[in-house]
Scaffold this active site. Structure first.
Site, PDB file in Angstrom:
ATOM      1  N   LYS A   1       6.449  -0.118   1.417  1.00 39.06           N
ATOM      2  CA  LYS A   1       6.080   1.055   0.609  1.00 39.06           C
ATOM      3  C   LYS A   1       5.195   2.005   1.419  1.00 39.06           C
ATOM      4  O   LYS A   1       4.638   2.956   0.867  1.00 39.06           O
ATOM      5  CB  LYS A   1       5.279   0.606  -0.629  1.00 39.06           C
ATOM      6  CG  LYS A   1       6.086  -0.168  -1.643  1.00 39.06           C
ATOM      7  CD  LYS A   1       5.303  -0.379  -2.935  1.00 39.06           C
ATOM      8  CE  LYS A   1       4.352  -1.532  -2.852  1.00 39.06           C
ATOM      9  NZ  LYS A   1       3.608  -1.793  -4.099  1.00 39.06           N
TER      10      LYS A   1
ATOM     11  N   LYS B   1       2.325   1.127   2.631  1.00 37.42           N
ATOM     12  CA  LYS B   1       0.949   0.858   2.186  1.00 37.42           C
ATOM     13  C   LYS B   1       0.397  -0.319   2.992  1.00 37.42           C
ATOM     14  O   LYS B   1       1.114  -1.302   3.207  1.00 37.42           O
ATOM     15  CB  LYS B   1       1.045   0.475   0.699  1.00 37.42           C
ATOM     16  CG  LYS B   1      -0.199   0.665  -0.112  1.00 37.42           C
ATOM     17  CD  LYS B   1       0.085   0.405  -1.603  1.00 37.42           C
ATOM     18  CE  LYS B   1      -1.219   0.108  -2.317  1.00 37.42           C
ATOM     19  NZ  LYS B   1      -1.079  -0.116  -3.734  1.00 37.42           N
TER      20      LYS B   1
END
Ligand code: CTP
Length: 147
Positions: free
Chosen positions: A44, A46
């Site tokens: 993602k 992240k």
């Protein structure tokens, strides 16, 4: 027996995390927390300060948490709800509406987020404090070299 489930990264564990977990646990008899794996997060874009293993240890140590499982993909939720006989799926209301597709399988609730705290804001606060400190050191060095 009412089983509640929730999902999240829980990096830099903070009061907003504790509030949502305690509120969810109070809605049932058993709280399952699916902690996002590092691989899922990197997919993602992240990254977290604490590793998956560290985040799992912190969340597992909480009195309000009965079971921790890995969250490794977006698609696992229906399977988890069925496999663990979940009655309530809950998240903070930053996710409002996003998981309504689970409604045929269990109750879906979105709880009000605790204001003014997030893992991202903590990271930014630390980064800003560090940048300010560095700027101050550079100003002092500049003054000294002029003296
Ligand atoms: N949460 C909350 N109140 C906050 C922060 C988070 O209720 N102030 C809830 C989220 O809604 C979610 C759970 O805590 O249900 C885990 O969220 P997570 O994304 O791990 O925490 P954040 O602090 O929002 O992290 P980030 O800044 O990386 O998005």
């Amino acid at each position: 027996m009412t089983t509640v489930i929730t999902y999240g990264t829980f990096d830099l564990f903070h009061i907003g995390h504790l509030n949502v977990l305690e509120r969810l646990r109070a809605m049932g008899d058993r709280l399952i927390v699916a902690v996002s794996t590092d691989e899922f997060n990197s997919g993602k874009g992240k990254s977290s300060c604490f590793s998956f293993e560290e985040r799992v240890r912190i969340v597992s140590a909480l009195r309000c948490v009965d079971l921790v499982i890995p969250e490794s993909n977006w698609e696992q939720k229906v399977h988890d709800v069925k496999a663990h006989e979940v009655d309530i799926f809950g998240m903070g209301d930053d996710w409002a509406g996003k998981f309504d597709f689970l409604k045929p399988h269990c109750r879906v609730v979105y709880l009000p987020r605790t204001p003014a705290v997030s893992s991202t804001s903590i990271k930014l606060d630390i980064f800003e404090a560090h940048s300010e400190k560095q700027a101050q050191v550079q100003r002092e060095q500049g003054v000294r070299s002029l003296a």
